[in-house]
Design an enzyme around this catalytic site. Sequence first.
Site, PDB file in Angstrom:
ATOM      1  N   LYS A 153       2.316   9.744   8.202  1.00 48.14           N
ATOM      2  CA  LYS A 153       1.481   9.393   9.346  1.00 48.14           C
ATOM      3  C   LYS A 153       1.868  10.006  10.709  1.00 48.14           C
ATOM      4  O   LYS A 153       1.364  11.031  11.083  1.00 48.14           O
ATOM      5  CB  LYS A 153       1.356   7.873   9.440  1.00 48.14           C
ATOM      6  CG  LYS A 153       0.514   7.314   8.280  1.00 48.14           C
ATOM      7  CD  LYS A 153      -0.049   5.951   8.559  1.00 48.14           C
ATOM      8  CE  LYS A 153      -1.174   5.614   7.586  1.00 48.14           C
ATOM      9  NZ  LYS A 153      -0.773   4.880   6.404  1.00 48.14           N
ATOM     10  N   ASP A 171       9.166   2.549   1.831  1.00 45.57           N
ATOM     11  CA  ASP A 171       7.983   3.289   2.264  1.00 45.57           C
ATOM     12  C   ASP A 171       7.808   3.007   3.754  1.00 45.57           C
ATOM     13  O   ASP A 171       7.342   1.937   4.144  1.00 45.57           O
ATOM     14  CB  ASP A 171       6.763   2.829   1.455  1.00 45.57           C
ATOM     15  CG  ASP A 171       5.468   3.514   1.903  1.00 45.57           C
ATOM     16  OD1 ASP A 171       5.446   4.099   3.001  1.00 45.57           O
ATOM     17  OD2 ASP A 171       4.481   3.439   1.156  1.00 45.57           O
ATOM     18  N   PHE A 193       0.854  -1.192   0.000  1.00 46.06           N
ATOM     19  CA  PHE A 193       0.000   0.000   0.000  1.00 46.06           C
ATOM     20  C   PHE A 193       0.885   1.236   0.000  1.00 46.06           C
ATOM     21  O   PHE A 193       1.723   1.410   0.883  1.00 46.06           O
ATOM     22  CB  PHE A 193      -0.958   0.031   1.194  1.00 46.06           C
ATOM     23  CG  PHE A 193      -1.921   1.183   1.080  1.00 46.06           C
ATOM     24  CD1 PHE A 193      -3.041   1.087   0.263  1.00 46.06           C
ATOM     25  CD2 PHE A 193      -1.683   2.386   1.729  1.00 46.06           C
ATOM     26  CE1 PHE A 193      -3.906   2.169   0.101  1.00 46.06           C
ATOM     27  CE2 PHE A 193      -2.540   3.468   1.571  1.00 46.06           C
ATOM     28  CZ  PHE A 193      -3.658   3.358   0.763  1.00 46.06           C
TER      29      PHE A 193
HETATM   30  C1  LIG Z   1      -1.077   5.133   4.956  1.00 48.01           C
HETATM   31  C2  LIG Z   1       0.010   4.738   4.024  1.00 48.01           C
HETATM   32  C3  LIG Z   1       0.275   5.474   2.847  1.00 48.01           C
HETATM   33  C4  LIG Z   1      -0.591   6.615   2.390  1.00 48.01           C
HETATM   34  O1  LIG Z   1      -0.545   7.702   3.228  1.00 48.01           O
HETATM   35  P1  LIG Z   1      -1.616   8.909   3.079  1.00 48.01           P
HETATM   36  O2  LIG Z   1      -1.151   9.920   4.050  1.00 48.01           O
HETATM   37  O3  LIG Z   1      -2.962   8.339   3.361  1.00 48.01           O
HETATM   38  O4  LIG Z   1      -1.522   9.387   1.667  1.00 48.01           O
HETATM   39  C5  LIG Z   1       1.370   5.107   2.092  1.00 48.01           C
HETATM   40  N1  LIG Z   1       2.148   4.073   2.446  1.00 48.01           N
HETATM   41  C6  LIG Z   1       1.913   3.339   3.552  1.00 48.01           C
HETATM   42  C7  LIG Z   1       2.830   2.210   3.897  1.00 48.01           C
HETATM   43  C8  LIG Z   1       0.827   3.627   4.360  1.00 48.01           C
HETATM   44  O5  LIG Z   1       0.575   2.873   5.451  1.00 48.01           O
END
Ligand SMILES: *Cc1c(COP(=O)(O)O)cnc(C)c1O
Length: 398
Positions: free
Chosen positions: A251, A222, A137
């Site tokens: 986050k 990420d 994700f």
């Molecule tokens: C939540 C998340 C995202 C996206 O972040 P947003 O602030 O909602 O755009 C990207 N990568 C990972 C691993 C995430 O958990």
Amino acid sequence: MKQQDVIALTERYVARTYRRYPVCFVRGRGARLWDTEGREYLDFVAGLAVVNLGHSHPRVVEAIRRQAERLLHTSNLYHIEPQARLARLLCERSFADRVFFCNSGAEANESAIKLARRYFNLKGENRYKIITMESSFHGRTFFSMTATAQEKIHTGFGPLPQGFVYVPFNDVSALESALDSQTAAVMVEPIQGEGGVRLPEEGYLQRVREICNREGILLIFDEVQTGIGRTGTLFAYEQFGVTPDIMTLAKALAGGIPIGAMLATEEVMQAFGPGTHASTFGGNHLATEVAIEVLKTIQEEGLLENCQRMGEYLKRGLEELRGLYPFIRDVRGRGLMVAMELSMDAMPVVDECLKRALLVNATQERVLRFLPPLVIEKRDVDQMLSILRNVLDSFRAG
Ligand SMILES: *Cc1c(COP(=O)(O)O)cnc(C)c1O
């Protein structure tokens, strides 16, 4: 407002992009939340790994107040002191040499992908493809959504941008086969979050790093969810003995104030010169001042150590439950990013927990995900386990 009125207003006026639980919180403190009716909840979601210091941590509240009184925003036409100090702090505590600031995880990943492409473009190499992992994700903008290798997230939005290649997570030979002369980067979450708290197998991330070195391509981590102490170290990559070329954060970085960051080595970040990329709000006075306070608080309150201790305690408690209920398939995680995989739908379990004033999250249908604030105490974990046990009993009986 009464809860029912908030729900009615949402249903009438807000885009229907979220399936929401019928509850509306108005106040929080630590790992506790209160709804419009004054009912108290125990929070093992933490705003989806955002409020790592807990709700309304006094130091976060004070940093917001202090900075709001002084200055909120001036734009990146000018120098911004807390932005510069936060960038230094992030570089001192990581592999990185420079930071680009934005406002979300998706934007941070968008920036990382743009940087990887431009890096090879400036070197005169036709490398633009990004390899990502199944069940990953990375966000919901066009590029970050396309990087997200989950079909359900792409449905109805085609044609998608070109240049993404998907391979199974933890599969080195699939990665080898996916490489070609146009590959620019491999992008991976060190621990998959939304994908169900899936851990890398022993040696996997090291192998990925070796492949990237051999091919002369970039490794992007990420850490939007795993970063800022969630897994027991400031960044998850520290636990795997592997450093990326680019890392994305968002986050929990500013404790609930929107922020995103894309960190890179000097050599790679060179590809972003003046005018190549930008964000109006990116790295503004408020968000960066609060982020500095978040990082200091994690260190000064020993929250990494607490995260490791409570993570082990939580996992042990969940493991004990596993011995009692045949429908618990697996318990896994690092620090306070923990999952319990069931052999049945996890949503009804989440619903039952909510009725008993416990917030947990379900992902990938059968996975219960626990992401409590890093300030959590033993008695919070005990209380959670006791509620969960009652809930699981009701499923065994039914
Ligand atoms: C939540 C998340 C995202 C996206 O972040 P947003 O602030 O909602 O755009 C990207 N990568 C990972 C691993 C995430 O958990």
